[in-house]
Design a protein around this motif. Sequence first.
Motif, PDB file in Angstrom:
ATOM      1  N   ALA A  49      69.511 124.980   9.222  1.00 17.63           N
ATOM      2  CA  ALA A  49      70.993 125.199   9.922  1.00 17.63           C
ATOM      3  C   ALA A  49      70.488 125.454  10.839  1.00 17.63           C
ATOM      4  O   ALA A  49      70.173 126.102  11.675  1.00 17.63           O
ATOM      5  CB  ALA A  49      70.861 126.133   8.326  1.00 17.63           C
ATOM      6  N   ILE A  50      71.760 125.339  12.086  1.00 18.78           N
ATOM      7  CA  ILE A  50      72.607 125.775  12.627  1.00 18.78           C
ATOM      8  C   ILE A  50      73.617 125.976  12.820  1.00 18.78           C
ATOM      9  O   ILE A  50      74.973 124.550  13.014  1.00 18.78           O
ATOM     10  CB  ILE A  50      71.654 125.424  13.816  1.00 18.78           C
ATOM     11  N   GLY A  51      74.927 126.861  13.258  1.00 21.40           N
ATOM     12  CA  GLY A  51      75.684 127.565  13.562  1.00 21.40           C
ATOM     13  C   GLY A  51      76.528 126.928  11.981  1.00 21.40           C
ATOM     14  O   GLY A  51      75.927 127.035  10.954  1.00 21.40           O
ATOM     15  N   ASP A  52      77.695 125.461  12.183  1.00 16.77           N
ATOM     16  CA  ASP A  52      78.881 125.125  10.852  1.00 16.77           C
ATOM     17  C   ASP A  52      77.731 123.476  10.505  1.00 16.77           C
ATOM     18  O   ASP A  52      77.773 122.475  10.680  1.00 16.77           O
ATOM     19  CB  ASP A  52      79.588 125.313  10.966  1.00 16.77           C
ATOM     20  N   GLN A  53      77.068 123.603  11.188  1.00 19.61           N
ATOM     21  CA  GLN A  53      75.756 122.079  11.755  1.00 19.61           C
ATOM     22  C   GLN A  53      74.363 122.558  10.963  1.00 19.61           C
ATOM     23  O   GLN A  53      73.465 123.184  10.614  1.00 19.61           O
ATOM     24  CB  GLN A  53      75.984 121.463  13.012  1.00 19.61           C
ATOM     25  N   VAL A  54      73.929 121.066  10.158  1.00 22.58           N
ATOM     26  CA  VAL A  54      72.550 120.910  10.044  1.00 22.58           C
ATOM     27  C   VAL A  54      71.842 119.778  10.706  1.00 22.58           C
ATOM     28  O   VAL A  54      72.205 119.191  11.526  1.00 22.58           O
ATOM     29  CB  VAL A  54      72.264 120.428   8.366  1.00 22.58           C
ATOM     30  N   VAL A  55      70.601 120.489  11.331  1.00 24.27           N
ATOM     31  CA  VAL A  55      69.558 119.354  11.884  1.00 24.27           C
ATOM     32  C   VAL A  55      68.833 118.449  10.962  1.00 24.27           C
ATOM     33  O   VAL A  55      68.510 119.215  10.118  1.00 24.27           O
ATOM     34  CB  VAL A  55      69.017 120.108  12.918  1.00 24.27           C
ATOM     35  N   ASP A  56      69.039 117.289  11.402  1.00 26.83           N
ATOM     36  CA  ASP A  56      68.475 116.178  10.379  1.00 26.83           C
ATOM     37  C   ASP A  56      67.026 115.820  10.528  1.00 26.83           C
ATOM     38  O   ASP A  56      67.303 115.934  11.615  1.00 26.83           O
ATOM     39  CB  ASP A  56      69.353 115.031  10.191  1.00 26.83           C
ATOM     40  N   LEU A  57      66.469 116.298   9.782  1.00 26.74           N
ATOM     41  CA  LEU A  57      64.428 116.979  10.696  1.00 26.74           C
ATOM     42  C   LEU A  57      64.230 114.932  10.221  1.00 26.74           C
ATOM     43  O   LEU A  57      62.583 114.801  10.943  1.00 26.74           O
ATOM     44  CB  LEU A  57      63.804 117.797   9.663  1.00 26.74           C
ATOM     45  N   ALA A  58      64.953 114.657   9.818  1.00 29.67           N
ATOM     46  CA  ALA A  58      64.297 113.009   9.892  1.00 29.67           C
ATOM     47  C   ALA A  58      64.873 112.353  10.598  1.00 29.67           C
ATOM     48  O   ALA A  58      63.888 112.055  10.639  1.00 29.67           O
ATOM     49  CB  ALA A  58      64.341 112.186   8.609  1.00 29.67           C
ATOM     50  N   ALA A  59      65.539 112.424  11.125  1.00 30.27           N
ATOM     51  CA  ALA A  59      66.151 111.693  12.407  1.00 30.27           C
ATOM     52  C   ALA A  59      65.927 112.690  13.559  1.00 30.27           C
ATOM     53  O   ALA A  59      65.163 111.715  14.734  1.00 30.27           O
ATOM     54  CB  ALA A  59      67.594 112.015  12.330  1.00 30.27           C
ATOM     55  N   LEU A  60      65.039 114.045  13.464  1.00 27.40           N
ATOM     56  CA  LEU A  60      64.894 114.581  14.380  1.00 27.40           C
ATOM     57  C   LEU A  60      63.284 114.748  14.409  1.00 27.40           C
ATOM     58  O   LEU A  60      62.178 113.970  15.879  1.00 27.40           O
ATOM     59  CB  LEU A  60      64.551 115.982  14.250  1.00 27.40           C
ATOM     60  N   ALA A  61      62.923 113.803  13.907  1.00 25.05           N
ATOM     61  CA  ALA A  61      61.428 113.273  13.742  1.00 25.05           C
ATOM     62  C   ALA A  61      60.751 112.157  14.103  1.00 25.05           C
ATOM     63  O   ALA A  61      60.133 111.500  14.797  1.00 25.05           O
ATOM     64  CB  ALA A  61      60.710 113.133  12.148  1.00 25.05           C
ATOM     65  N   ALA A  62      62.323 111.262  13.883  1.00 24.20           N
ATOM     66  CA  ALA A  62      62.343 110.001  14.634  1.00 24.20           C
ATOM     67  C   ALA A  62      62.394 109.728  16.113  1.00 24.20           C
ATOM     68  O   ALA A  62      62.635 109.114  16.618  1.00 24.20           O
ATOM     69  CB  ALA A  62      62.733 109.211  13.935  1.00 24.20           C
ATOM     70  N   SER A  63      62.569 111.225  16.866  1.00 22.90           N
ATOM     71  CA  SER A  63      63.505 110.636  18.064  1.00 22.90           C
ATOM     72  C   SER A  63      62.138 111.836  18.803  1.00 22.90           C
ATOM     73  O   SER A  63      60.972 111.465  18.351  1.00 22.90           O
ATOM     74  CB  SER A  63      63.954 111.985  18.378  1.00 22.90           C
ATOM     75  N   THR A  64      62.363 110.867  20.227  1.00 22.05           N
ATOM     76  CA  THR A  64      61.291 111.711  21.211  1.00 22.05           C
ATOM     77  C   THR A  64      61.194 113.452  21.253  1.00 22.05           C
ATOM     78  O   THR A  64      60.506 113.982  22.033  1.00 22.05           O
ATOM     79  CB  THR A  64      61.356 110.949  22.421  1.00 22.05           C
ATOM     80  N   GLY A  65      61.779 114.284  20.351  1.00 23.01           N
ATOM     81  CA  GLY A  65      61.907 115.239  21.131  1.00 23.01           C
ATOM     82  C   GLY A  65      61.173 116.649  20.514  1.00 23.01           C
ATOM     83  O   GLY A  65      61.164 117.382  20.725  1.00 23.01           O
ATOM     84  N   LEU A  66      60.589 115.746  19.865  1.00 20.49           N
ATOM     85  CA  LEU A  66      58.809 116.935  19.127  1.00 20.49           C
ATOM     86  C   LEU A  66      57.690 116.058  19.530  1.00 20.49           C
ATOM     87  O   LEU A  66      57.688 115.178  19.622  1.00 20.49           O
ATOM     88  CB  LEU A  66      59.352 117.030  17.343  1.00 20.49           C
ATOM     89  N   ALA A  67      56.910 116.919  19.895  1.00 16.86           N
ATOM     90  CA  ALA A  67      55.367 116.424  19.841  1.00 16.86           C
ATOM     91  C   ALA A  67      54.368 117.298  18.980  1.00 16.86           C
ATOM     92  O   ALA A  67      54.504 118.666  18.418  1.00 16.86           O
ATOM     93  CB  ALA A  67      54.782 117.010  21.521  1.00 16.86           C
ATOM     94  N   GLY A  68      53.093 116.703  18.599  1.00 18.56           N
ATOM     95  CA  GLY A  68      52.327 117.592  18.480  1.00 18.56           C
ATOM     96  C   GLY A  68      52.634 118.300  16.900  1.00 18.56           C
ATOM     97  O   GLY A  68      52.701 116.934  16.482  1.00 18.56           O
ATOM     98  N   LEU A  69      52.132 119.183  16.558  1.00 16.83           N
ATOM     99  CA  LEU A  69      52.051 119.373  15.086  1.00 16.83           C
ATOM    100  C   LEU A  69      53.657 119.930  14.942  1.00 16.83           C
ATOM    101  O   LEU A  69      54.245 119.007  13.637  1.00 16.83           O
ATOM    102  CB  LEU A  69      51.239 120.981  15.051  1.00 16.83           C
ATOM    103  N   ALA A  70      54.527 119.712  15.708  1.00 12.01           N
ATOM    104  CA  ALA A  70      56.185 120.081  15.208  1.00 12.01           C
ATOM    105  C   ALA A  70      56.108 118.868  15.111  1.00 12.01           C
ATOM    106  O   ALA A  70      57.312 118.778  13.657  1.00 12.01           O
ATOM    107  CB  ALA A  70      56.554 120.550  16.363  1.00 12.01           C
ATOM    108  N   ARG A  71      55.605 118.336  15.339  1.00 12.00           N
ATOM    109  CA  ARG A  71      56.557 116.581  14.858  1.00 12.00           C
ATOM    110  C   ARG A  71      55.562 116.434  13.464  1.00 12.00           C
ATOM    111  O   ARG A  71      56.073 115.694  12.771  1.00 12.00           O
ATOM    112  CB  ARG A  71      56.192 114.969  16.053  1.00 12.00           C
TER     113      ARG A  71
END
Length: 445
Positions: A49-71
Amino acid sequence: MQRNHTHDPAAASWLPTANAAGCDFPVQNLPFAVFRRAGSDEAFRGGVAIGDQVVDLAALAASTGLAGLAREAAQLCARETLNDFLAMGPKAWQALRHAVFALLEQDATPDMVSIARGCLVPMDAVEYALPNRIGDYTDFYTSLDHARNVGALIRPDDPVSPNFRWMPIAYHGRASSIGVSGQQFHRPMGQAMPPGATAPVYGACARLDYELELGVHVGVGNTQGKPIPLAQAEDHIFGICMLNDWSARDIQFWEMNPLGPFLGKNFATTISPWIVTMEALLPYRQAWTRTADEPQPLAYLDAEGNRQRGALDIQLEVALQTAQRQNNGDAPARLSRTSFRHQYWTVAQMLTHHTMGGCNLHSGDLLGTGTISGPSPDQAGAIIELTRGGSLPLTLEGGSGTQEKRRFLEDGDSVIFRGWCEAPGAARIGFGECRGTVLPAGAWG
Ligand code: CA
């Protein structure tokens, strides 16, 4: 675990709603849930959760926004439950929190903002599922004030049982009937022994109640036969939600001697969807104390860290929305307000005591803290306490001079919990809402 840059009260997000005063989900919070777009046939997956939004972790995992252990952690959050992510342990939980923080904070680069924006789903357009596959659920009984208030109704001469001050009392609850906020359930049927009667009656529960509790999501379990020492207990806890332990008092009080609650408790339990992590809760820790006139804990329930910061100052509020208030356009009526800091035992002591005989916990197991009642009568966490066993009805004032009375819950009533934390030098963070609604009996006729 130490306070770090993710707790900085000056931190802000590029998403304006996260910075609004009173928002439950600023960038310092970042709680986890399992969600999908409401009414869709999408797979449920993890979100933050952030503000009035939800960060979709499936979409984030498939993006280039994360690396290493966080990914790696986000990839496990893309599943339909968070169990496998929870089993990764505190390093992975922290890696993902810190990586999501970096994407959402106001100093994020335009590329990072663009990636994160592509993963946002409006919170008012989502529905939630239970965040974990809950293998086992245990409900504790750890508020001395609740034990005094309810004990006085059952055993006026000896309200608090002698073991209460020596161990966190609990019973093994029922996982199958736990639902996420928004849960509706039918008033249970059952047996009860009316006052003065010589034989029990069968019928719809006449004394339906809620219990204001917190839910503790077990992160990393333990091997059977290997208890978790108190000093390590919090490494095994992922985070905390709100929990409503619906209670059929007439059924419960007739059945629970000698083996404890059964049908009076197992028809429904409601939890809030968002799990606020132990890392997010760090700024709101307080010393846990035992006054000299109370027994000091046995050695296995005592540790320096638990004394220094075992208590959690989580503010909690109970509100009731009745069918009449809803029809009249009245807001829910506030019933009570308290803090978890008054609890006699800490969540770490509950977890350690649970495993002390060799019992193994699994990732995703749920512990209820027991009803949270503070020292004053208006801080009680159950209606049976507020109405002194139903003898002093509550008056709910509505608009235009309308009134309603409540001794216990009636059909159509919705009970709403809200929780939040505030402390000097820290941001305000919130737990969202835990709501459940009573439907008429009739499932069994
Ligand atoms: Ca309970």
